[in-house]
Design a protein around this motif. Structure first.
Motif, PDB file in Angstrom:
ATOM      1  N   CYS A 126       0.837  -1.200   0.000  1.00 19.13           N
ATOM      2  CA  CYS A 126       0.000   0.000   0.000  1.00 19.13           C
ATOM      3  C   CYS A 126       0.871   1.248   0.000  1.00 19.13           C
ATOM      4  O   CYS A 126       1.829   1.352   0.770  1.00 19.13           O
ATOM      5  CB  CYS A 126      -0.930   0.009   1.213  1.00 19.13           C
ATOM      6  SG  CYS A 126      -2.031   1.442   1.208  1.00 19.13           S
TER       7      CYS A 126
ATOM      8  N   CYS B  57      -0.551   4.445   0.278  1.00 21.60           N
ATOM      9  CA  CYS B  57      -1.319   5.593   0.770  1.00 21.60           C
ATOM     10  C   CYS B  57      -0.448   6.422   1.721  1.00 21.60           C
ATOM     11  O   CYS B  57       0.598   5.964   2.201  1.00 21.60           O
ATOM     12  CB  CYS B  57      -2.601   5.138   1.465  1.00 21.60           C
ATOM     13  SG  CYS B  57      -2.380   4.520   3.149  1.00 21.60           S
TER      14      CYS B  57
ATOM     15  N   ASP C 141     -14.012  -0.073  -7.535  1.00 16.68           N
ATOM     16  CA  ASP C 141     -13.379   0.230  -8.820  1.00 16.68           C
ATOM     17  C   ASP C 141     -13.453   1.728  -9.072  1.00 16.68           C
ATOM     18  O   ASP C 141     -14.537   2.306  -9.128  1.00 16.68           O
ATOM     19  CB  ASP C 141     -14.077  -0.528  -9.942  1.00 16.68           C
ATOM     20  CG  ASP C 141     -13.300  -0.520 -11.238  1.00 16.68           C
ATOM     21  OD1 ASP C 141     -12.475   0.392 -11.450  1.00 16.68           O
ATOM     22  OD2 ASP C 141     -13.512  -1.429 -12.047  1.00 16.68           O
ATOM     23  N   LEU C 142     -12.299   2.357  -9.208  1.00 13.34           N
ATOM     24  CA  LEU C 142     -12.214   3.787  -9.462  1.00 13.34           C
ATOM     25  C   LEU C 142     -11.938   4.089 -10.928  1.00 13.34           C
ATOM     26  O   LEU C 142     -11.660   5.220 -11.287  1.00 13.34           O
ATOM     27  CB  LEU C 142     -11.114   4.401  -8.589  1.00 13.34           C
ATOM     28  CG  LEU C 142     -11.259   4.157  -7.092  1.00 13.34           C
ATOM     29  CD1 LEU C 142     -10.040   4.681  -6.352  1.00 13.34           C
ATOM     30  CD2 LEU C 142     -12.529   4.788  -6.569  1.00 13.34           C
TER      31      LEU C 142
ATOM     32  N   ASN D  78      -9.698   0.503  -5.094  1.00 22.56           N
ATOM     33  CA  ASN D  78      -9.602   0.846  -3.678  1.00 22.56           C
ATOM     34  C   ASN D  78      -9.914  -0.448  -2.934  1.00 22.56           C
ATOM     35  O   ASN D  78     -11.021  -0.971  -3.030  1.00 22.56           O
ATOM     36  CB  ASN D  78     -10.596   1.947  -3.321  1.00 22.56           C
ATOM     37  CG  ASN D  78     -10.613   2.244  -1.840  1.00 22.56           C
ATOM     38  OD1 ASN D  78     -11.673   2.275  -1.244  1.00 22.56           O
ATOM     39  ND2 ASN D  78      -9.469   2.451  -1.229  1.00 22.56           N
TER      40      ASN D  78
ATOM     41  N   SER E 173     -10.137  -2.665   0.575  1.00 27.18           N
ATOM     42  CA  SER E 173     -10.275  -2.636   2.028  1.00 27.18           C
ATOM     43  C   SER E 173      -9.856  -3.991   2.579  1.00 27.18           C
ATOM     44  O   SER E 173     -10.085  -5.032   1.949  1.00 27.18           O
ATOM     45  CB  SER E 173     -11.720  -2.356   2.419  1.00 27.18           C
ATOM     46  OG  SER E 173     -12.134  -1.106   1.931  1.00 27.18           O
TER      47      SER E 173
ATOM     48  N   ASN F 294      -8.515   0.920   4.701  1.00 28.76           N
ATOM     49  CA  ASN F 294      -9.286   1.063   3.460  1.00 28.76           C
ATOM     50  C   ASN F 294      -8.865   2.292   2.657  1.00 28.76           C
ATOM     51  O   ASN F 294      -9.619   2.797   1.851  1.00 28.76           O
ATOM     52  CB  ASN F 294     -10.778   1.150   3.779  1.00 28.76           C
ATOM     53  CG  ASN F 294     -11.123   2.340   4.641  1.00 28.76           C
ATOM     54  OD1 ASN F 294     -10.266   3.139   5.000  1.00 28.76           O
ATOM     55  ND2 ASN F 294     -12.393   2.466   4.981  1.00 28.76           N
ATOM     56  N   ARG F 295      -7.659   2.762   2.869  1.00 30.79           N
ATOM     57  CA  ARG F 295      -7.193   3.993   2.228  1.00 30.79           C
ATOM     58  C   ARG F 295      -6.401   3.754   0.956  1.00 30.79           C
ATOM     59  O   ARG F 295      -6.125   4.696   0.234  1.00 30.79           O
ATOM     60  CB  ARG F 295      -6.313   4.775   3.194  1.00 30.79           C
ATOM     61  CG  ARG F 295      -7.033   5.184   4.433  1.00 30.79           C
ATOM     62  CD  ARG F 295      -6.086   5.904   5.353  1.00 30.79           C
ATOM     63  NE  ARG F 295      -6.756   6.202   6.613  1.00 30.79           N
ATOM     64  CZ  ARG F 295      -6.251   6.944   7.548  1.00 30.79           C
ATOM     65  NH1 ARG F 295      -5.062   7.467   7.399  1.00 30.79           N
ATOM     66  NH2 ARG F 295      -6.915   7.165   8.651  1.00 30.79           N
ATOM     67  N   GLY F 296      -5.997   2.527   0.721  1.00 30.83           N
ATOM     68  CA  GLY F 296      -5.102   2.257  -0.400  1.00 30.83           C
ATOM     69  C   GLY F 296      -5.803   2.245  -1.741  1.00 30.83           C
ATOM     70  O   GLY F 296      -6.832   1.610  -1.909  1.00 30.83           O
ATOM     71  N   ILE F 297      -5.239   2.977  -2.687  1.00 31.57           N
ATOM     72  CA  ILE F 297      -5.689   2.933  -4.072  1.00 31.57           C
ATOM     73  C   ILE F 297      -4.562   2.316  -4.880  1.00 31.57           C
ATOM     74  O   ILE F 297      -3.421   2.775  -4.826  1.00 31.57           O
ATOM     75  CB  ILE F 297      -6.049   4.328  -4.600  1.00 31.57           C
ATOM     76  CG1 ILE F 297      -7.235   4.878  -3.793  1.00 31.57           C
ATOM     77  CG2 ILE F 297      -6.365   4.277  -6.095  1.00 31.57           C
ATOM     78  CD1 ILE F 297      -7.576   6.312  -4.102  1.00 31.57           C
ATOM     79  N   TYR F 298      -4.887   1.267  -5.584  1.00 32.87           N
ATOM     80  CA  TYR F 298      -3.915   0.513  -6.350  1.00 32.87           C
ATOM     81  C   TYR F 298      -4.180   0.734  -7.840  1.00 32.87           C
ATOM     82  O   TYR F 298      -5.088   0.123  -8.403  1.00 32.87           O
ATOM     83  CB  TYR F 298      -4.020  -0.983  -6.022  1.00 32.87           C
ATOM     84  CG  TYR F 298      -3.718  -1.288  -4.574  1.00 32.87           C
ATOM     85  CD1 TYR F 298      -2.484  -1.785  -4.204  1.00 32.87           C
ATOM     86  CD2 TYR F 298      -4.663  -1.071  -3.569  1.00 32.87           C
ATOM     87  CE1 TYR F 298      -2.192  -2.060  -2.868  1.00 32.87           C
ATOM     88  CE2 TYR F 298      -4.385  -1.340  -2.236  1.00 32.87           C
ATOM     89  CZ  TYR F 298      -3.141  -1.832  -1.903  1.00 32.87           C
ATOM     90  OH  TYR F 298      -2.857  -2.104  -0.588  1.00 32.87           O
TER      91      TYR F 298
END
Length: 101
Positions: A44, A46, A72-73, A78, A80, A86-90
């Motif tokens: 992660c 973040c 899905d962004l 994202n 969790s 739950n802050r990580g964006i991959y």
């Protein structure tokens, strides 16, 4: 002279494994790649995790960690985890790099 274009695979679909211990991503090249939840949690990037690494407070392992939700962004996921993080964006290219692609 013939030129061959190299096409970089991209993520087309994803899901948590049945036991929630890994993320399975599918690519445009019909590959199904499995990324362990622990590897994802350790990877992660973040701000919270980056700061914890800088301060020497980031754990070396996350045994038994599970994926609890995936959002899905568009450009990335994202994810969790069962530890409440739950802050990580991959970004999708980052996921492929973690899978060795």
């Amino acid at each position: 002279m013939t030129m061959t274009a190299l096409v970089t695979p991209t993520v087309t679909d994803y899901e948590a494994s049945a036991d929630l211990a890994s993320l399975v991503v599918r690519t445009t090249q019909d590959d199904a790649l499995s990324l362990p939840a622990e590897q994802l949690r350790l990877s992660c990037k973040c701000a919270h995790c980056t700061r914890a690494r800088f301060d020497g407070r980031f754990p070396e392992r996350f045994p038994g960690i599970a994926i609890t939700e995936i959002g899905d962004l568009g450009y990335g996921l994202n994810i969790s985890f069962s530890d409440g993080h739950n802050r990580g964006i991959y970004p999708k290219p980052y996921l492929l790099s973690l899978a060795g692609r």
